[in-house]
Design an enzyme around this catalytic site. Structure first.
Site, PDB file in Angstrom:
ATOM      1  N   SER A 220      92.592 -12.136 -36.027  1.00 37.42           N
ATOM      2  CA  SER A 220      93.198 -13.457 -36.243  1.00 37.42           C
ATOM      3  C   SER A 220      92.997 -14.372 -35.044  1.00 37.42           C
ATOM      4  O   SER A 220      93.094 -13.957 -33.891  1.00 37.42           O
ATOM      5  CB  SER A 220      94.702 -13.308 -36.504  1.00 37.42           C
ATOM      6  OG  SER A 220      94.938 -12.708 -37.746  1.00 37.42           O
ATOM      7  N   GLY A 221      92.723 -15.639 -35.347  1.00 43.64           N
ATOM      8  CA  GLY A 221      92.551 -16.627 -34.293  1.00 43.64           C
ATOM      9  C   GLY A 221      91.146 -16.712 -33.751  1.00 43.64           C
ATOM     10  O   GLY A 221      90.791 -17.672 -33.065  1.00 43.64           O
TER      11      GLY A 221
ATOM     12  N   HIS B 224      99.393 -18.882 -36.831  1.00 43.23           N
ATOM     13  CA  HIS B 224     100.247 -17.712 -37.085  1.00 43.23           C
ATOM     14  C   HIS B 224     100.259 -16.727 -35.926  1.00 43.23           C
ATOM     15  O   HIS B 224     101.144 -15.882 -35.830  1.00 43.23           O
ATOM     16  CB  HIS B 224      99.837 -17.022 -38.400  1.00 43.23           C
ATOM     17  CG  HIS B 224      98.615 -16.174 -38.318  1.00 43.23           C
ATOM     18  ND1 HIS B 224      97.367 -16.623 -38.651  1.00 43.23           N
ATOM     19  CD2 HIS B 224      98.464 -14.883 -37.943  1.00 43.23           C
ATOM     20  CE1 HIS B 224      96.492 -15.643 -38.488  1.00 43.23           C
ATOM     21  NE2 HIS B 224      97.127 -14.583 -38.060  1.00 43.23           N
TER      22      HIS B 224
END
Length: 288
Positions: A237-238, A77
């Site tokens: 995120s990630g 994402h």
């Protein structure tokens, strides 16, 4: 492409098996004090030498994990533009290596350009299933004390795979320090937080107890605390969810920060992409 060193360390004497896709030893972090991101503490410089900052137009927006001198693991994402199912082009983002303080331009950190982006073929922008991607650097980086590769969890398809439920873990990143932006903004200095891996069934029960209809996949890991208070958050995120391999000073990455409901809420632990389910795909991309 020449296949780089791939080691699978066998599970013996309480040491968890893992994969090393790099050409040097993986997962060795700075030995430092333990800290409790939301509810976290400042990480030591160089404590997670595989953690990178992914930037667009000069600003940090996601984290990533060095798995070799050419490849970085992150969340699918992170590569979505926010417009339908469109994804960003490699030329539109950069990766900052050895990042620690986002505001310190005189630090040892440096940017590298990308050659290619590989998003899992079964991931769709706006969804959470198969939320994993690999970035390929335009040129090989040089290893140093502050730039080292991560170990990745063993594949669930291997005989030596061991479930990770109830194990202590660490998540790190430059994300928001509070779900409410009025109480805490994005961190400038790398943060870390101690969480627990929660079994899938228990996690599903917790979400249901809060009236949530979130469908938690077997390809996800839940990590957090029953009482909340500590969690990854936006802009983390990630980044990596890490546990000890059982060897002193060595960690392995078992999850990728993916999604959740809010940040650090009771009975709503963060949801991470379970790396052990994607090792064959990672191997395919790295060994092309």
């Amino acid at each position: 492409m020449q296949i780089e060193c791939l080691l699978i360390i066998m599970l013996i004497s309480g040491i968890y098996s893992f994969n090393n896709f790099a050409d040097i030893n993986c997962g060795h972090k700075t030995l430092s004090r333990e800290g409790k991101i939301v509810g976290g503490t400042t990480a030591d410089k160089g404590e997670f030498p595989w953690l990178v900052s992914i930037t667009r137009r000069g600003g940090h927006f996601c984290g990533g994990t060095l798995i070799s001198n050419r490849f970085i693991l992150t969340a699918g994402h992170c590569l979505c533009t926010g417009i339908g199912t469109d994804t960003v082009k490699p030329t539109h983002i950069k990766v900052t290596i050895a990042q620690y303080d986002l505001t310190n331009k005189s630090s040892d950190a440096y940017e590298m350009a990308l050659k290619a982006i590989s998003i899992h073929p079964e991931y769709t922008c706006g969804k959470v299933k198969n939320d994993i991607a690999i970035l390929e650097l335009k040129s090989k980086l040089v290893w140093s004390e502050s730039v080292l590769p991560a170990c990745l969890a063993a594949s669930s398809r291997e005989d030596d795979y061991t479930p990770l439920d109830d194990l202590p873990a660490v998540v790190a990143g430059w994300g928001w320090t509070n779900e409410d932006s009025a109480k805490g903004g994005r961190a400038n200095v790398l943060q870390k937080a101690s969480v627990n891996v929660i079994g899938i069934e228990k996690c599903r029960q917790w979400y249901k107890s809060q009236g949530k209809k979130t469908k938690i996949q077997e390809t996800q890991i839940c990590a957090g605390h029953e009482q909340g208070g500590v969690d990854s958050c936006w802009a983390d995120s990630g980044g990596p969810l890490m546990i000890s391999t059982g060897k002193v000073g060595q960690m392995m990455v078992v999850g990728v920060v993916s999604t959740g409901i809010g940040c650090a809420r009771p009975f709503l632990p963060g949801l991470y992409t379970r790396i052990s389910e994607y090792i064959p795909w990672v191997r395919e991309i790295v060994n092309k």
